[in-house]
Enzyme design. Structure first.
Site, PDB file in Angstrom:
ATOM      1  N   TYR A  56      47.432   7.364 107.944  1.00  0.00           N
ATOM      2  CA  TYR A  56      47.963   8.406 108.840  1.00  0.00           C
ATOM      3  C   TYR A  56      47.281   9.755 108.605  1.00  0.00           C
ATOM      4  O   TYR A  56      47.163  10.555 109.541  1.00  0.00           O
ATOM      5  CB  TYR A  56      49.492   8.498 108.725  1.00  0.00           C
ATOM      6  CG  TYR A  56      50.151   7.323 109.419  1.00  0.00           C
ATOM      7  CD1 TYR A  56      50.240   7.277 110.811  1.00  0.00           C
ATOM      8  CD2 TYR A  56      50.606   6.238 108.690  1.00  0.00           C
ATOM      9  CE1 TYR A  56      50.786   6.173 111.452  1.00  0.00           C
ATOM     10  CE2 TYR A  56      51.158   5.130 109.318  1.00  0.00           C
ATOM     11  CZ  TYR A  56      51.247   5.098 110.700  1.00  0.00           C
ATOM     12  OH  TYR A  56      51.774   4.003 111.339  1.00  0.00           O
ATOM     13  N   ARG A  59      44.336   9.565 110.814  1.00  0.00           N
ATOM     14  CA  ARG A  59      44.743   9.697 112.229  1.00  0.00           C
ATOM     15  C   ARG A  59      45.071  11.163 112.540  1.00  0.00           C
ATOM     16  O   ARG A  59      44.692  11.702 113.570  1.00  0.00           O
ATOM     17  CB  ARG A  59      45.988   8.842 112.526  1.00  0.00           C
ATOM     18  CG  ARG A  59      45.803   7.341 112.490  1.00  0.00           C
ATOM     19  CD  ARG A  59      45.042   6.789 113.671  1.00  0.00           C
ATOM     20  NE  ARG A  59      45.763   6.772 114.930  1.00  0.00           N
ATOM     21  CZ  ARG A  59      45.197   6.457 116.090  1.00  0.00           C
ATOM     22  NH1 ARG A  59      43.916   6.146 116.151  1.00  0.00           N
ATOM     23  NH2 ARG A  59      45.887   6.456 117.208  1.00  0.00           N
ATOM     24  N   GLN A  91      54.241   7.051 124.107  1.00  0.00           N
ATOM     25  CA  GLN A  91      54.232   6.207 122.906  1.00  0.00           C
ATOM     26  C   GLN A  91      53.327   6.827 121.851  1.00  0.00           C
ATOM     27  O   GLN A  91      53.281   6.357 120.720  1.00  0.00           O
ATOM     28  CB  GLN A  91      53.696   4.811 123.256  1.00  0.00           C
ATOM     29  CG  GLN A  91      54.526   4.071 124.283  1.00  0.00           C
ATOM     30  CD  GLN A  91      53.780   2.855 124.797  1.00  0.00           C
ATOM     31  OE1 GLN A  91      53.850   1.779 124.225  1.00  0.00           O
ATOM     32  NE2 GLN A  91      53.050   3.021 125.882  1.00  0.00           N
ATOM     33  N   ASN A  92      52.601   7.875 122.255  1.00  0.00           N
ATOM     34  CA  ASN A  92      51.615   8.464 121.346  1.00  0.00           C
ATOM     35  C   ASN A  92      52.285   9.376 120.325  1.00  0.00           C
ATOM     36  O   ASN A  92      53.204  10.127 120.658  1.00  0.00           O
ATOM     37  CB  ASN A  92      50.572   9.255 122.133  1.00  0.00           C
ATOM     38  CG  ASN A  92      49.805   8.364 123.099  1.00  0.00           C
ATOM     39  OD1 ASN A  92      49.839   7.145 122.963  1.00  0.00           O
ATOM     40  ND2 ASN A  92      49.135   8.962 124.066  1.00  0.00           N
ATOM     41  N   ASP A  94      50.380  11.569 118.775  1.00  0.00           N
ATOM     42  CA  ASP A  94      49.562  12.793 118.759  1.00  0.00           C
ATOM     43  C   ASP A  94      50.289  13.913 119.502  1.00  0.00           C
ATOM     44  O   ASP A  94      51.322  13.689 120.143  1.00  0.00           O
ATOM     45  CB  ASP A  94      48.154  12.533 119.339  1.00  0.00           C
ATOM     46  CG  ASP A  94      48.155  12.239 120.840  1.00  0.00           C
ATOM     47  OD1 ASP A  94      48.800  12.977 121.611  1.00  0.00           O
ATOM     48  OD2 ASP A  94      47.482  11.273 121.255  1.00  0.00           O
ATOM     49  N   HIS A 109      57.819   7.059 119.821  1.00  0.00           N
ATOM     50  CA  HIS A 109      57.338   6.479 118.560  1.00  0.00           C
ATOM     51  C   HIS A 109      57.150   7.530 117.467  1.00  0.00           C
ATOM     52  O   HIS A 109      56.435   7.291 116.498  1.00  0.00           O
ATOM     53  CB  HIS A 109      56.031   5.714 118.791  1.00  0.00           C
ATOM     54  CG  HIS A 109      56.199   4.464 119.600  1.00  0.00           C
ATOM     55  ND1 HIS A 109      55.148   3.741 120.131  1.00  0.00           N
ATOM     56  CD2 HIS A 109      57.322   3.791 119.984  1.00  0.00           C
ATOM     57  CE1 HIS A 109      55.616   2.695 120.802  1.00  0.00           C
ATOM     58  NE2 HIS A 109      56.930   2.705 120.732  1.00  0.00           N
ATOM     59  N   CYS A 139      66.218  17.543 100.124  1.00  0.00           N
ATOM     60  CA  CYS A 139      67.390  16.775  99.660  1.00  0.00           C
ATOM     61  C   CYS A 139      67.589  16.803  98.150  1.00  0.00           C
ATOM     62  O   CYS A 139      68.639  16.408  97.657  1.00  0.00           O
ATOM     63  CB  CYS A 139      67.344  15.343 100.160  1.00  0.00           C
ATOM     64  SG  CYS A 139      66.185  14.281  99.295  1.00  0.00           S
ATOM     65  N   THR A 177      48.328   2.504 128.890  1.00  0.00           N
ATOM     66  CA  THR A 177      48.991   1.643 127.906  1.00  0.00           C
ATOM     67  C   THR A 177      48.748   0.175 128.251  1.00  0.00           C
ATOM     68  O   THR A 177      48.723  -0.195 129.422  1.00  0.00           O
ATOM     69  CB  THR A 177      50.502   1.953 127.780  1.00  0.00           C
ATOM     70  OG1 THR A 177      51.107   1.005 126.891  1.00  0.00           O
ATOM     71  CG2 THR A 177      51.226   1.951 129.102  1.00  0.00           C
ATOM     72  N   ALA A 220      41.327   7.663 132.237  1.00  0.00           N
ATOM     73  CA  ALA A 220      42.509   8.506 132.474  1.00  0.00           C
ATOM     74  C   ALA A 220      42.123   9.935 132.828  1.00  0.00           C
ATOM     75  O   ALA A 220      42.767  10.568 133.677  1.00  0.00           O
ATOM     76  CB  ALA A 220      43.402   8.496 131.232  1.00  0.00           C
TER      77      ALA A 220
HETATM   78  N1  APR Z   1      41.491   5.751 130.206  1.00  0.00           N
HETATM   79  C1  APR Z   1      42.557   4.998 130.566  1.00  0.00           C
HETATM   80  N2  APR Z   1      42.970   3.918 129.885  1.00  0.00           N
HETATM   81  C2  APR Z   1      42.268   3.573 128.787  1.00  0.00           C
HETATM   82  C3  APR Z   1      41.148   4.306 128.341  1.00  0.00           C
HETATM   83  C4  APR Z   1      40.753   5.447 129.093  1.00  0.00           C
HETATM   84  N3  APR Z   1      39.696   6.193 128.769  1.00  0.00           N
HETATM   85  N4  APR Z   1      40.663   3.707 127.209  1.00  0.00           N
HETATM   86  C5  APR Z   1      41.449   2.654 126.987  1.00  0.00           C
HETATM   87  N5  APR Z   1      42.434   2.558 127.937  1.00  0.00           N
HETATM   88  C6  APR Z   1      43.511   1.584 128.071  1.00  0.00           C
HETATM   89  C7  APR Z   1      43.141   0.210 127.544  1.00  0.00           C
HETATM   90  O1  APR Z   1      42.540  -0.566 128.575  1.00  0.00           O
HETATM   91  C8  APR Z   1      44.505  -0.333 127.118  1.00  0.00           C
HETATM   92  O2  APR Z   1      45.124  -1.028 128.201  1.00  0.00           O
HETATM   93  O3  APR Z   1      44.571   2.038 127.276  1.00  0.00           O
HETATM   94  C9  APR Z   1      45.307   0.926 126.798  1.00  0.00           C
HETATM   95  C10 APR Z   1      45.572   1.137 125.321  1.00  0.00           C
HETATM   96  O4  APR Z   1      46.366   0.093 124.832  1.00  0.00           O
HETATM   97  P1  APR Z   1      46.823   0.029 123.305  1.00  0.00           P
HETATM   98  O5  APR Z   1      45.664   0.248 122.409  1.00  0.00           O
HETATM   99  O6  APR Z   1      47.585  -1.236 123.131  1.00  0.00           O
HETATM  100  O7  APR Z   1      47.775   1.312 123.159  1.00  0.00           O
HETATM  101  P2  APR Z   1      49.309   1.453 123.574  1.00  0.00           P
HETATM  102  O8  APR Z   1      49.608   0.657 124.779  1.00  0.00           O
HETATM  103  O9  APR Z   1      49.609   2.906 123.591  1.00  0.00           O
HETATM  104  O10 APR Z   1      50.018   0.789 122.320  1.00  0.00           O
HETATM  105  C11 APR Z   1      51.418   0.818 122.232  1.00  0.00           C
HETATM  106  O11 APR Z   1      51.273  -0.033 120.025  1.00  0.00           O
HETATM  107  O12 APR Z   1      50.503  -0.224 117.846  1.00  0.00           O
HETATM  108  C12 APR Z   1      51.343   0.409 118.688  1.00  0.00           C
HETATM  109  O13 APR Z   1      52.620   2.211 118.078  1.00  0.00           O
HETATM  110  C13 APR Z   1      51.397   1.905 118.673  1.00  0.00           C
HETATM  111  O14 APR Z   1      52.271   3.360 120.389  1.00  0.00           O
HETATM  112  C14 APR Z   1      51.389   2.267 120.139  1.00  0.00           C
HETATM  113  C15 APR Z   1      51.849   0.979 120.805  1.00  0.00           C
END
Ligand code: APR
Length: 237
Positions: A56, A59, A91-92, A94, A109, A139, A177, A220
Site C-alpha cells: 500500500y 500504491r 471502488q477506488n 485513490d 472500498h 487509543c 470497472t 475513460a
Molecule cells: N479507460 C477505461 N477503462 C479502462 C482503462 C481506461 N484507460 N484501462 C482499463 N480499463 C478497464 C479495464 O478494461 C477493466 O474492465 O477498467 C477495468 C478495470 O478492472 P479491474 O482492474 O478489475 O478494476 P475494478 O473493476 O475497479 O476492480 C474492483 O477489485 O481488487 C479489487 O478492490 C479492488 O476496487 C477494486 C475491485
C-alpha cells in the site's frame, strides 16, 4: 422525454488508468504481480503486515505522483451542475476524484490516504508510509495502524446509501470497472430491477456488459468527458 437528473455513477480502476495508476485485472494489472490473498485480506495482513504495508505504501506513492485526468474532471463538472442529484460511488481508494474537484464521493472500498487502528477503529488522514512500527495515536493500546481500505472478506461502506440512491435514480452509469467484484458488480442488476437505464463506459465490455442498456468503449479520459458533455447538453436542451 424529460432528461434524467438523478444519476448514480460507479467508478473503478479504469477511470484512474489514464492517470498512470495501475488497474487490477488487466494483463499488466496489480493482481498479475501480487496475490490478492497476500495483500488484500485480513488474513494476509495478520500473516505478513510488513508486506501489506509495502504494497500500500507503493500504491499511495503512485497515487500521490499521479494527476487527475479529464474523466475525473468531467465528473466534477457534472457534480457542479447536479449537486446532490449526483451520487458518485467509487471502488477506488485513490483521491483523484477529490483532487479533480468532486466534493461528495462515496469510497465504498475505503481510502488510501487515511490510516485506521486495527483495535479502536480510529481513522486519521495519512499520506506517508505506514510500517509495523506505526502505532495508533489515539487509543493508547499501542495497536498497529493499517491502511483504511476495505479488504476481501470485509464489508464495503455506504451500501444502504447506495441502494437508496439506485432506487431513486433515473440513470446509472458505470465507468472503468471490470464488473467482477461484488457487491459493486451487482449495482447494475439492482438498477435493472428498478427499470433504471444503464450506461457502461469502459475500455472493453465488462463481465456484466449484458446488463447495460447502452455502452461506449474507449479510454475513460476520452469517452468520459464526451459522455458528460452530451449529458449536460441534453439537460439544457
Ligand atoms: N479507460 C477505461 N477503462 C479502462 C482503462 C481506461 N484507460 N484501462 C482499463 N480499463 C478497464 C479495464 O478494461 C477493466 O474492465 O477498467 C477495468 C478495470 O478492472 P479491474 O482492474 O478489475 O478494476 P475494478 O473493476 O475497479 O476492480 C474492483 O477489485 O481488487 C479489487 O478492490 C479492488 O476496487 C477494486 C475491485
Amino acid at each position: 422525454m424529460r432528461p434524467p437528473t438523478r444519476v448514480v455513477i460507479l467508478t473503478g480502476a479504469g477511470i484512474s488508468a489514464d492517470s498512470g495508476v495501475s488497474t487490477f485485472r488487466d494483463p499488466d494489472g496489480v493482481w498479475s504481480t501480487y496475490d490478492w490473498r497476500d495483500v488484500a485480506t485480513p488474513e494476509g495482513f495478520a500473516a505478513d503486515p510488513a508486506l501489506v504495508h509495502q504494497f500500500y505504501n507503493a500504491r499511495r506513492a503512485s497515487v500521490l505522483a499521479a494527476k487527475p485526468n479529464a474523466a475525473h474532471a468531467a465528473l466534477a463538472r457534472l457534480e457542479a451542475t447536479l449537486g446532490d442529484r449526483l451520487t458518485l460511488v467509487t471502488q477506488n481508494v485513490d483521491n483523484l476524484h477529490e483532487r479533480a474537484g468532486s466534493r461528495r464521493v462515496l469510497h465504498m472500498h475505503g481510502e488510501l490516504m487515511s490510516a485506521r487502528c486495527g483495535a479502536c477503529d480510529f481513522i486519521c488522514p495519512w499520506t506517508n508510509d505506514l510500517s509495523v512500527e506505526t502505532r495508533c495515536p489515539d487509543c493508547g493500546a499501542g495497536h498497529m495502524m493499517r491502511p483504511d481500505v476495505v479488504w476481501f472478506g470485509e464489508i464495503p461502506r455506504f451500501l444502504d446509501e447506495i441502494a437508496v440512491a439506485i432506487r431513486a435514480a433515473d440513470l446509472f452509469v458505470s465507468i472503468g470497472t471490470s464488473g467482477s467484484v461484488y457487491p459493486a458488480a451487482g449495482f447494475v442488476g439492482e438498477a435493472r430491477g428498478f427499470g433504471v437505464p444503464r450506461v457502461e463506459l469502459n475500455l472493453e465490455p465488462s463481465e456484466n456488459a449484458w446488463a447495460f442498456t447502452d455502452a461506449r468503449y474507449g479510454r475513460a479520459s476520452e469517452i468520459g468527458p464526451a459522455w458528460v458533455d452530451e449529458f449536460l447538453a441534453g439537460l439544457s436542451a
